[in-house]
Design an enzyme around this catalytic site. Structure first.
Site, mmCIF file in Angstrom:
data_model
loop_
_atom_site.group_PDB
_atom_site.id
_atom_site.type_symbol
_atom_site.label_atom_id
_atom_site.label_comp_id
_atom_site.label_asym_id
_atom_site.label_seq_id
_atom_site.Cartn_x
_atom_site.Cartn_y
_atom_site.Cartn_z
ATOM 1 N N CYS A 1 0.918 26.520 34.183
ATOM 2 C CA CYS A 1 0.969 25.247 34.334
ATOM 3 C C CYS A 1 2.076 24.754 35.254
ATOM 4 O O CYS A 1 1.597 24.735 36.403
ATOM 5 C CB CYS A 1 0.921 24.507 33.039
ATOM 6 N N GLU B 1 -3.680 27.065 28.753
ATOM 7 C CA GLU B 1 -2.412 26.911 28.269
ATOM 8 C C GLU B 1 -2.374 26.661 26.742
ATOM 9 O O GLU B 1 -3.099 25.577 26.319
ATOM 10 C CB GLU B 1 -1.275 25.900 29.323
ATOM 11 N N LYS C 1 6.771 31.809 30.617
ATOM 12 C CA LYS C 1 6.550 30.646 31.555
ATOM 13 C C LYS C 1 7.940 30.235 32.416
ATOM 14 O O LYS C 1 8.829 30.279 31.442
ATOM 15 C CB LYS C 1 5.904 29.337 30.909
#
Length: 277
Positions: A156, A40, A115
């Protein structure tokens, strides 16, 4: 299928991160990898939002994305670019996107994922993060074909939300990518167990390239980039330090595990519970 994982300590200068990424991509290709996975925020890790704003660009102007696409073509390798901070081309004043990319050996972008779950947490008196103050969350789960497999994309904090991975495997994913910049406190207690849980639930490989160390912006990340097989066994744990790791994925393992424990095939839809007084 031989893959490589880049464990990085990305800094606040995109050009420097781009150079490091290109070196890692070339090294991965030289080592025989079909695909490399990066963490990330591979291109910029900076919690100073005012300073970061001067470096974040839209896709056509992003120096890291351009360099990685060129190096992927030069090296003839797939790149799962964990994520970049990207500015909206149509609305420069809009919130940024934490966007993951899949790039083929011709340098073409074949998939994008924004995300979905943004990291808004209070870990203690000295660590509070509000990703949503600068970033807009995505809305769509994404799977994409890669050699010998179907790849499901996540980033993440998504790791804590198993419904996303259920959607990805329902859509055919047999490799799940989890690029991360996990904090040290949460990494020590949750990183491994969450990665193994997602692999076991999905009967899929989980590939998690991570940031590591003390960064220029002052934060510390946990490292321990991992590959977990569909049975929940750890095939690779890169521990501390930046660098490159290699791992062989036997894709036949997915069908073997899903035949032994057919949890994916046995999933059922159900009514939500009714509250009673």
């Amino acid at each position: 299928m031989k893959i490589a994982l880049a464990q990085m300590s990305s800094g606040i200068v995109p050009e420097e991160n781009a150079n490091q990424l290109c070196s890692l991509i070339a090294e991965a290709a030289a080592g025989g990898a079909t695909m490399i996975f990066t963490p990330e925020m591979s291109g910029l890790l900076d919690r100073d939002r005012s300073r970061a704003a001067t470096a974040i660009r839209s896709e056509p102007d992003d120096v890291v994305l351009s360099a990685v696409r060129s190096e992927a073509e030069k090296a003839g390798i797939w790149v799962q670019l964990g994520s970049l901070a990207i500015r909206d081309l149509g609305d420069p004043g809009a919130k940024w996107k934490n966007r993951s990319y899949l790039i083929n050996p011709q340098g073409d972008i074949t998939a994008r994922y924004d995300k979905i779950h943004l990291f808004d947490v209070d870990l203690g008196p000295d660590e509070s993060q509000r990703e949503s103050s600068a970033y807009a969350g995505g809305h769509n789960a994404v799977v994409a074909p890669v050699p010998e497999a179907t790849l499901g994309l996540s980033i993440c904090y998504d790791l804590r939300f198993p419904a996303l991975y259920e959607a990805l495997t329902n859509a055919g994913a047999d490799i799940l990518s989890v690029p991360a910049a996990f904090t040290v406190p949460t990494g020590k207690v949750h990183w491994e167990i969450l990665l193994r849980a997602r692999a076991i639930e999905a009967g899929a490989f989980v590939v998690a390239a991570a940031q590591y160390g003390r960064h220029e912006d002052g934060r510390a990340t946990y490292g321990h980039s991992m590959v977990v097989d569909p049975w929940g066994e750890i095939l690779l744990d890169m521990g501390d330090g930046a660098g490159l790791g290699f791992c062989d994925l036997d894709m036949a393992k997915v069908q073997e595990v899903r035949s032994r424990v057919p949890a994916v095939a046995n999933r059922k839809s159900f009514e939500m519970p009714v509250k009673t007084s």
